[in-house]
Enzyme design. Structure first.
Site, short mmCIF file in Angstrom:
data_model
loop_
_atom_site.label_atom_id
_atom_site.label_comp_id
_atom_site.label_asym_id
_atom_site.label_seq_id
_atom_site.Cartn_x
_atom_site.Cartn_y
_atom_site.Cartn_z
N THR A 158 5.62 -0.77 5.29
CA THR A 158 5.80 -2.06 5.96
C THR A 158 6.92 -2.85 5.29
O THR A 158 7.89 -3.27 5.94
CB THR A 158 4.50 -2.89 5.94
OG1 THR A 158 3.47 -2.14 6.59
CG2 THR A 158 4.68 -4.23 6.63
N ASP A 216 0.87 -1.18 0.00
CA ASP A 216 0.00 0.00 0.00
C ASP A 216 0.91 1.23 0.00
O ASP A 216 1.41 1.62 -1.05
CB ASP A 216 -0.93 -0.09 1.21
CG ASP A 216 -1.92 1.06 1.29
OD1 ASP A 216 -2.17 1.70 0.26
OD2 ASP A 216 -2.47 1.31 2.39
N GLY A 269 3.81 1.14 1.26
CA GLY A 269 5.13 0.54 1.10
C GLY A 269 5.99 0.61 2.35
O GLY A 269 7.07 0.02 2.39
P1 5GP Z 1 1.78 -0.35 3.89
O1 5GP Z 1 2.79 -0.34 4.98
O2 5GP Z 1 2.30 -0.78 2.55
O3 5GP Z 1 1.01 0.94 3.80
O4 5GP Z 1 0.66 -1.35 4.31
C1 5GP Z 1 0.91 -2.64 4.40
C2 5GP Z 1 0.02 -3.31 5.39
O5 5GP Z 1 -1.18 -2.55 5.70
C3 5GP Z 1 -0.44 -4.58 4.74
O6 5GP Z 1 0.46 -5.63 5.05
C4 5GP Z 1 -1.80 -4.76 5.35
O7 5GP Z 1 -1.66 -5.48 6.56
C5 5GP Z 1 -2.31 -3.36 5.66
N1 5GP Z 1 -3.23 -2.89 4.60
C6 5GP Z 1 -2.99 -1.95 3.65
N2 5GP Z 1 -4.05 -1.80 2.84
C7 5GP Z 1 -4.97 -2.68 3.26
C8 5GP Z 1 -6.31 -3.02 2.82
O8 5GP Z 1 -6.87 -2.52 1.84
N3 5GP Z 1 -6.94 -3.99 3.52
C9 5GP Z 1 -6.39 -4.60 4.61
N4 5GP Z 1 -7.11 -5.53 5.22
N5 5GP Z 1 -5.15 -4.32 5.05
C10 5GP Z 1 -4.45 -3.37 4.38
#
Ligand code: 5GP
Ligand code: MG
Length: 180
Positions: free
Chosen positions: A100, A96, A98
């Site tokens: 994480t 999303d 990025g």
């Molecule tokens: P990032 O750090 O890339 O923004 O987000 C990664 C983490 O956020 C993903 O591993 C997931 O756990 C959570 N996440 C991001 N978008 C979504 C979504 O649309 N649905 C759900 N259930 N989790 C999300």
């Protein structure tokens, strides 16, 4: 709830992903690290269709968000196997912002693997806030909140065999919630 990716579409996508991963690594051993908890389904399905010798481990992350404000990323590496000099492939549910995946890559790098690559099931179009990109992306999806096939909303829906989108009427009004 609306279905975004059916069980069959996911199965075909994972087969294609496995084909690409098999092409890159050949018969070289790989250490697969699943990012908990969202990667459970992809991890389980993918490792059954890869051809090389595998070791499998997990790492846990959670980030706490309050409204739109993102706070710190917590990484629990206590279950990480020894990866020194190993070829590591990180598996996550969704890319999303990025933060994480880039945080996990930085943490994993400290354990001196030979190489680090990453594979995700989903990438949300236009949301990224980091320069790194996953090496393998299975599906590009629009910017909607998705659940199922490992992805949760308040720890529910992870068991669904398809990916769905929740509509605002399905969402609780809590302004603070945890993603993992
Ligand atoms: P990032 O750090 O890339 O923004 O987000 C990664 C983490 O956020 C993903 O591993 C997931 O756990 C959570 N996440 C991001 N978008 C979504 C979504 O649309 N649905 C759900 N259930 N989790 C999300
Ligand atoms: Mg996650």
């Amino acid at each position: 709830m609306k279905v975004l990716l059916t069980e069959e579409e996911i199965r075909d996508g994972v087969a294609e992903l496995a084909y690409k991963i098999n092409e890159v690594y050949g018969k070289e051993p790989v250490t697969i690290i699943g990012i908990m908890t969202g990667s459970i389904m992809l991890l389980a399905d993918l490792i059954r269709v890869l051809n090389m010798p595998l070791r499998v481990g997990v790492i846990q992350t959670s980030s706490y968000r309050s409204g739109a404000v993102r706070s710190e990323l917590y990484i629990n590496a206590s279950m990480l196997p020894d990866i020194e000099n190993r070829d590591v492939l990180l598996i996550d549910d969704i890319f999303d912002t990025g933060h994480t995946l880039s945080g996990v890559v930085a943490a994993i790098r400290e354990n001196r693997p030979r190489s680090i690559r990453s594979a995700v099931l989903l990438r949300k179009t236009g949301r990224q806030q980091v320069t790194m990109q996953p090496d393998f992306v299975t599906f590009e999806i629009p910017d909607e909140f998705v659940i199922g096939y490992g992805l949760d909303y308040c720890d529910e829906y992870r068991h669904l065999p398809f990916i769905g989108t929740l509509e605002s009427s399905d969402l609780r009004s809590a302004d603070s919630d945890q993603h993992a």
